[in-house]
Design an enzyme around this catalytic site. Structure first.
Site, PDB file in Angstrom:
ATOM      1  N   CYS A 292       0.780  -1.114   0.122  1.00  0.00           N
ATOM      2  CA  CYS A 292       0.043   0.116   0.057  1.00  0.00           C
ATOM      3  C   CYS A 292       1.148   1.062   0.104  1.00  0.00           C
ATOM      4  O   CYS A 292       1.169   1.853   0.998  1.00  0.00           O
ATOM      5  CB  CYS A 292      -0.994   0.074   1.076  1.00  0.00           C
TER       6      CYS A 292
ATOM      7  N   LYS B 153       7.069   5.874   2.944  1.00  0.00           N
ATOM      8  CA  LYS B 153       7.860   4.775   3.413  1.00  0.00           C
ATOM      9  C   LYS B 153       8.635   4.081   2.346  1.00  0.00           C
ATOM     10  O   LYS B 153       9.746   3.506   2.452  1.00  0.00           O
ATOM     11  CB  LYS B 153       7.034   3.788   4.155  1.00  0.00           C
TER      12      LYS B 153
ATOM     13  N   GLU C 173       0.375   0.344  -5.640  1.00  0.00           N
ATOM     14  CA  GLU C 173      -0.721   1.576  -5.273  1.00  0.00           C
ATOM     15  C   GLU C 173      -1.667   1.265  -6.378  1.00  0.00           C
ATOM     16  O   GLU C 173      -1.653   1.427  -7.463  1.00  0.00           O
ATOM     17  CB  GLU C 173       0.261   2.690  -5.010  1.00  0.00           C
TER      18      GLU C 173
ATOM     19  N   ASP D 238       0.987  -1.116   4.878  1.00  0.00           N
ATOM     20  CA  ASP D 238       0.746   0.053   5.719  1.00  0.00           C
ATOM     21  C   ASP D 238      -0.560   0.442   5.197  1.00  0.00           C
ATOM     22  O   ASP D 238      -0.984   1.387   4.281  1.00  0.00           O
ATOM     23  CB  ASP D 238       1.739   1.059   5.241  1.00  0.00           C
TER      24      ASP D 238
ATOM     25  N   CYS E  52      -1.942   4.228  10.609  1.00  0.00           N
ATOM     26  CA  CYS E  52      -1.838   5.361  11.447  1.00  0.00           C
ATOM     27  C   CYS E  52      -2.887   5.569  12.175  1.00  0.00           C
ATOM     28  O   CYS E  52      -3.948   6.767  12.107  1.00  0.00           O
ATOM     29  CB  CYS E  52      -1.515   6.609  10.337  1.00  0.00           C
TER      30      CYS E  52
HETATM   31  C1  LIG Z   1      -1.606   4.585   4.638  1.00  0.00           C
HETATM   32  S1  LIG Z   1      -1.551   4.957   3.181  1.00  0.00           S
HETATM   33  C2  LIG Z   1       0.143   4.387   2.740  1.00  0.00           C
HETATM   34  C3  LIG Z   1       1.132   5.534   2.820  1.00  0.00           C
HETATM   35  C4  LIG Z   1       2.395   5.093   2.519  1.00  0.00           C
HETATM   36  N1  LIG Z   1       2.947   3.999   2.894  1.00  0.00           N
HETATM   37  C5  LIG Z   1       3.615   6.251   2.562  1.00  0.00           C
HETATM   38  O1  LIG Z   1       4.161   5.969   3.653  1.00  0.00           O
HETATM   39  O2  LIG Z   1       3.754   7.195   2.159  1.00  0.00           O
HETATM   40  C6  LIG Z   1      -2.573   3.781   2.415  1.00  0.00           C
HETATM   41  C7  LIG Z   1      -2.627   3.565   0.692  1.00  0.00           C
HETATM   42  O3  LIG Z   1      -3.138   2.503   0.549  1.00  0.00           O
HETATM   43  C8  LIG Z   1      -3.871   2.660  -0.768  1.00  0.00           C
HETATM   44  N2  LIG Z   1      -4.880   1.615  -0.922  1.00  0.00           N
HETATM   45  C9  LIG Z   1      -6.091   2.040  -0.743  1.00  0.00           C
HETATM   46  N3  LIG Z   1      -6.651   0.510  -1.031  1.00  0.00           N
HETATM   47  C10 LIG Z   1      -5.897  -0.202  -1.553  1.00  0.00           C
HETATM   48  C11 LIG Z   1      -5.672  -1.546  -1.943  1.00  0.00           C
HETATM   49  N4  LIG Z   1      -6.944  -2.168  -2.214  1.00  0.00           N
HETATM   50  N5  LIG Z   1      -4.689  -2.130  -2.191  1.00  0.00           N
HETATM   51  C12 LIG Z   1      -3.337  -1.551  -2.089  1.00  0.00           C
HETATM   52  N6  LIG Z   1      -3.405  -0.184  -1.615  1.00  0.00           N
HETATM   53  C13 LIG Z   1      -4.627   0.365  -1.266  1.00  0.00           C
HETATM   54  C14 LIG Z   1      -4.136   4.088  -0.700  1.00  0.00           C
HETATM   55  O4  LIG Z   1      -4.686   4.583  -1.864  1.00  0.00           O
HETATM   56  C15 LIG Z   1      -3.197   4.907   0.102  1.00  0.00           C
HETATM   57  O5  LIG Z   1      -2.360   5.408  -0.638  1.00  0.00           O
END
Ligand SMILES: C[S@@+](CC[C@H](N)C(=O)[O-])C[C@H]1O[C@@H](n2cnc3c(N)ncnc32)[C@H](O)[C@@H]1O
Length: 495
Positions: A316, A322, A341, A381, A434
Site C-alpha cells: 500500500c 515509506k 498502489e 501500511d 496510522c
Molecule cells: C496509509 S496510506 C500508505 C502510506 C504510504 N505507505 C506512505 O508511507 O507514504 C494507504 C495507501 O493504500 C492505498 N490503498 C487503498 N486501497 C488499497 C488496496 N486495495 N490495495 C493497495 N493499496 C490500497 C491508498 O490509496 C493509500 O495510498
C-alpha cells in the site's frame, strides 16, 4: 436587559422568536444535543468566502474566515488553504500568527463552538446560513479561547455577516455574540460540559465522543485527556535523512535542527517551511513523521529465517514516503522493492518519491496484485481512519466518521491476508496503521492469527529504546508519549 434588547438591531419577528434566545440557562427543545459540529444549511450560490476587502474586518480575520468557508463549504483542508489566504493578503509575522491561531483554534473546536451557538439561539443550527455560522464560530472562538477584546470579536463578526450577503442577519449575529460575551468562559464550559466522564473529557479536549471512546479502549481513561489534548498541539517538523544519502547528524547541521530521539535517521525542526531547505529540495531528506521512519526501518531490520534474497514489497505504497525510505535501504542492501498502489495519481507520487532507487511501482489492488509470491519482507501500511494523525489537520477530528471503520477493517484484513500469501515461509510481514483504533489494529492482527494461522512476533525490540509501547507484542506509539503520530505496527509470519 435581555440580549435581544441589548443587541441593537435584533427584533423577534414571531411569537416563536427568530434569533437569539436569552441566555437563561436552558436550551431550545428542538436543538440537536449531539456533541459535534452541526450540519449548516447549504450556502447560497455566490455567497462563499468574500475575496474583496471587507470593511471593518482586519486582514488576518478575513484570511481566517475565508479559510473557514472553504473548509466547511468545499471540504478543503485548513492547513493547505490558510497559507494561500495569507499570501493573497500579504500577511506575515504577527498577523499571520494571529490568523493561524484563530483559524486552527476555530477548526479544532468546531463541535464545542456549535454547542455554544445552540445554547444562544433558538434556531436549529441547520437553519443558520453557513456564512453566518462560520462567522459566529470564529467570533465565539475569539471570545472564549483567546485574549481578543470581546468588542473587537463582536464587531468583526457582525461585519463579516454583513459582508457575506446576509445583511438581515447582522442583528441575529450581534445578539448571539453579546450573549456569549456576557458569560465568562469558565461558566460557559461548565454549563455545556455533558454528563459522564468520557463525554466530559471529549468536550474539554474538543473531540467527538466516539474518538475519546476509541482512544480510551487502548490507553485507558487515566491518560485519555493528555492523549486527546496532544491532538491540539503543533507537532515538530520531522525530517528523515534518506539512508545512504546523508546522515541525521549532517542533516541536523545543515538545517539547524537536532537529531531525533528514536529514529537514527530522524531530525527535529522547531518550525519553518521544510520545503525551502536545501537537503529537502535536493531529495537527500524527506519530511516524514518519526513513527513512519521507525516502521519502514522495522521492515528491513526484522529477522527473517534463512537468507534474505532481497525481494521486498510495499503493498500500500502511495504516496511513497515509506517506499522511498525502504528503497534507499534496499539500495544499500542490494535488494529491490516492489511498490503497489491502486490510485493512479498516488502511484505517480510513489514513482516521483522513489526516482533513482531500486523500486518498481505497480498500479494494482493489493488484494490481487498479480505479483509472484516468495517475498522476504512485505509491508502492509494499510488504508485506515487516520485517527492517529489528527494533530496534522485541525478539522480532521470532526470529519471522520466512525461508520467507516468496519469497512476499513475488512479491507485491512484482506490486504494482510494477501501479504501473508505473498511472503515466503520464514519471511516477515509488517502490518501498520496510522490509527490506534483497536478495530483497525489488534483486532485485524488477532483475526489473522486466528483465521490464517499467522504467528505474531514481538516488535518492541525493533524500535528500542522507545518506552511504553503497550502490553501486546505489537507497537503502539502516541504523540503525548513519543512525539510521533499514533502509529501502530505488528510483525507477523505466515502459518
Ligand atoms: C496509509 S496510506 C500508505 C502510506 C504510504 N505507505 C506512505 O508511507 O507514504 C494507504 C495507501 O493504500 C492505498 N490503498 C487503498 N486501497 C488499497 C488496496 N486495495 N490495495 C493497495 N493499496 C490500497 C491508498 O490509496 C493509500 O495510498
Amino acid at each position: 436587559m435581555s440580549p435581544t434588547a441589548s443587541s441593537g438591531g435584533f427584533r423577534s419577528r414571531s411569537k416563536k422568536g427568530r434569533a437569539a434566545s436569552a441566555h437563561r440557562g436552558q436550551r431550545p427543545q428542538d436543538a440537536h444535543r449531539q456533541h459535534g459540529p452541526g450540519r449548516a444549511r447549504t450556502s447560497r450560490p455566490g455567497r462563499g468566502a468574500p475575496t474583496r476587502d471587507i470593511r471593518g474586518v482586519d486582514k488576518p480575520r478575513q484570511a481566517a474566515y475565508a479559510t473557514l468557508r472553504k473548509v466547511t463549504d468545499d471540504a478543503a483542508y485548513g492547513n493547505l488553504t490558510l497559507p494561500h489566504e495569507l499570501r493573497a493578503r500579504n500577511l506575515s509575522g504577527r498577523d499571520a500568527a494571529f490568523a493561524t491561531e484563530i483559524t486552527y483554534g476555530t477548526l479544532r473546536h468546531l463541535g464545542v463552538l456549535d454547542e455554544v451557538v445552540r445554547a444562544c439561539s433558538n434556531r436549529l443550527l441547520e437553519n443558520i446560513a453557513p456564512e453566518v455560522l462560520d462567522a459566529l464560530r470564529l467570533g465565539i472562538y475569539q471570545v472564549l479561547f483567546t485574549r481578543v477584546e470581546p468588542h473587537a470579536a463582536v464587531d468583526t463578526t457582525v461585519n463579516l455577516v454583513g459582508a457575506s450577503g446576509e445583511q438581515k442577519l447582522k442583528g441575529f449575529a450581534n445578539a448571539i455574540m453579546r450573549t456569549v460575551t456576557r458569560t465568562p468562559k469558565k461558566t460557559w464550559l461548565e454549563k455545556l460540559t455533558p454528563a459522564g466522564e468520557m463525554a466530559a473529557i471529549a468536550f474539554r479536549t474538543a473531540h467527538p465522543k466516539w474518538i475519546a471512546d476509541s482512544f480510551s479502549r487502548v490507553i485507558g481513561i487515566g491518560e485519555l485527556e493528555v492523549a486527546l489534548a496532544a491532538d491540539s498541539e503543533r507537532p515538530l517538523v520531522h525530517l528523515a535523512a534518506l539512508p545512504g544519502e546523508i546522515t541525521a547528524e549532517e542533516l541536523a547541521l545543515a538545517t539547524g535542527g537536532r537529531t531525533a530521539r528514536y529514529s537514527p535517521y530522524g531530525v527535529y525542526l522547531d518550525g519553518g517551511d521544510p520545503a525551502r531547505l536545501e537537503p529537502v529540495k535536493s531529495g537527500l531528506a524527506r519530511v516524514q513523521d518519526e513513527g513512519s521512519q521507525l516502521i519502514a526501518r522495522a521492515l528491513v531490520e526484522a529477522p527473517v529465517e534463512g537468507e534474505d534474497a532481497g525481494r521486498w514489497l510495499d503493498l500500500c505504497a502511495g504516496p511513497g514516503g515509506k517506499a522511498a525510505f525502504i528503497g534507499a535501504l534496499a539500495r544499500m542492501e542490494q535488494a529491490h522493492l516492489d511498490a503497489v498502489e491502486p490510485a493512479a495519481h498516488r502511484a505517480k507520487l510513489v514513482e516521483t518519491a522513489c526516482a533513482g532507487l531500486p523500486v518498481t511501482v505497480h498500479r494494482a489492488d493489493g488484494r490481487a496484485s498479480g505479483l509472484e509470491a516468495g517475498f522476504d519482507r512485505v509491508l502492509v501500511d494499510a488504508p485506515c481512519s487516520g485517527l492517529g494523525a489528527l494533530r496534522r489537520r485541525p478539522e480532521a477530528r470532526w470529519r471522520k466518521q466512525e461508520a467507516d471503520i468496519p469497512g476499513l477493517a475488512s479491507l485491512q484484513f484482506e490486504l494482510l491476508k494477501a501479504a501473508l500469501e505473498l511472503v515466503r515461509p520464514g519471511g516477515v510481514v509488517v502490518y501498520s496503521t496510522c490509527s490506534p483504533d483497536v478495530r483497525e489494529t489488534r483486532q485485524v492482527v488477532e483475526r489473522a492469527v486466528r483465521e490464517l494461522a499467522a504467528t505474531e512476533e514481538d516488535a518492541h525490540g525493533l524500535v528500542a529504546p522507545m518506552p511504553d509501547l503497550g502490553h501486546e507484542k505489537s507497537v503502539q506509539m502516541w504523540p503525548h508519549r513519543h512525539g510521533t503520530d499514533a502509529m501502530f505496527f505488528a510483525v507477523l509470519r505466515r502459518g
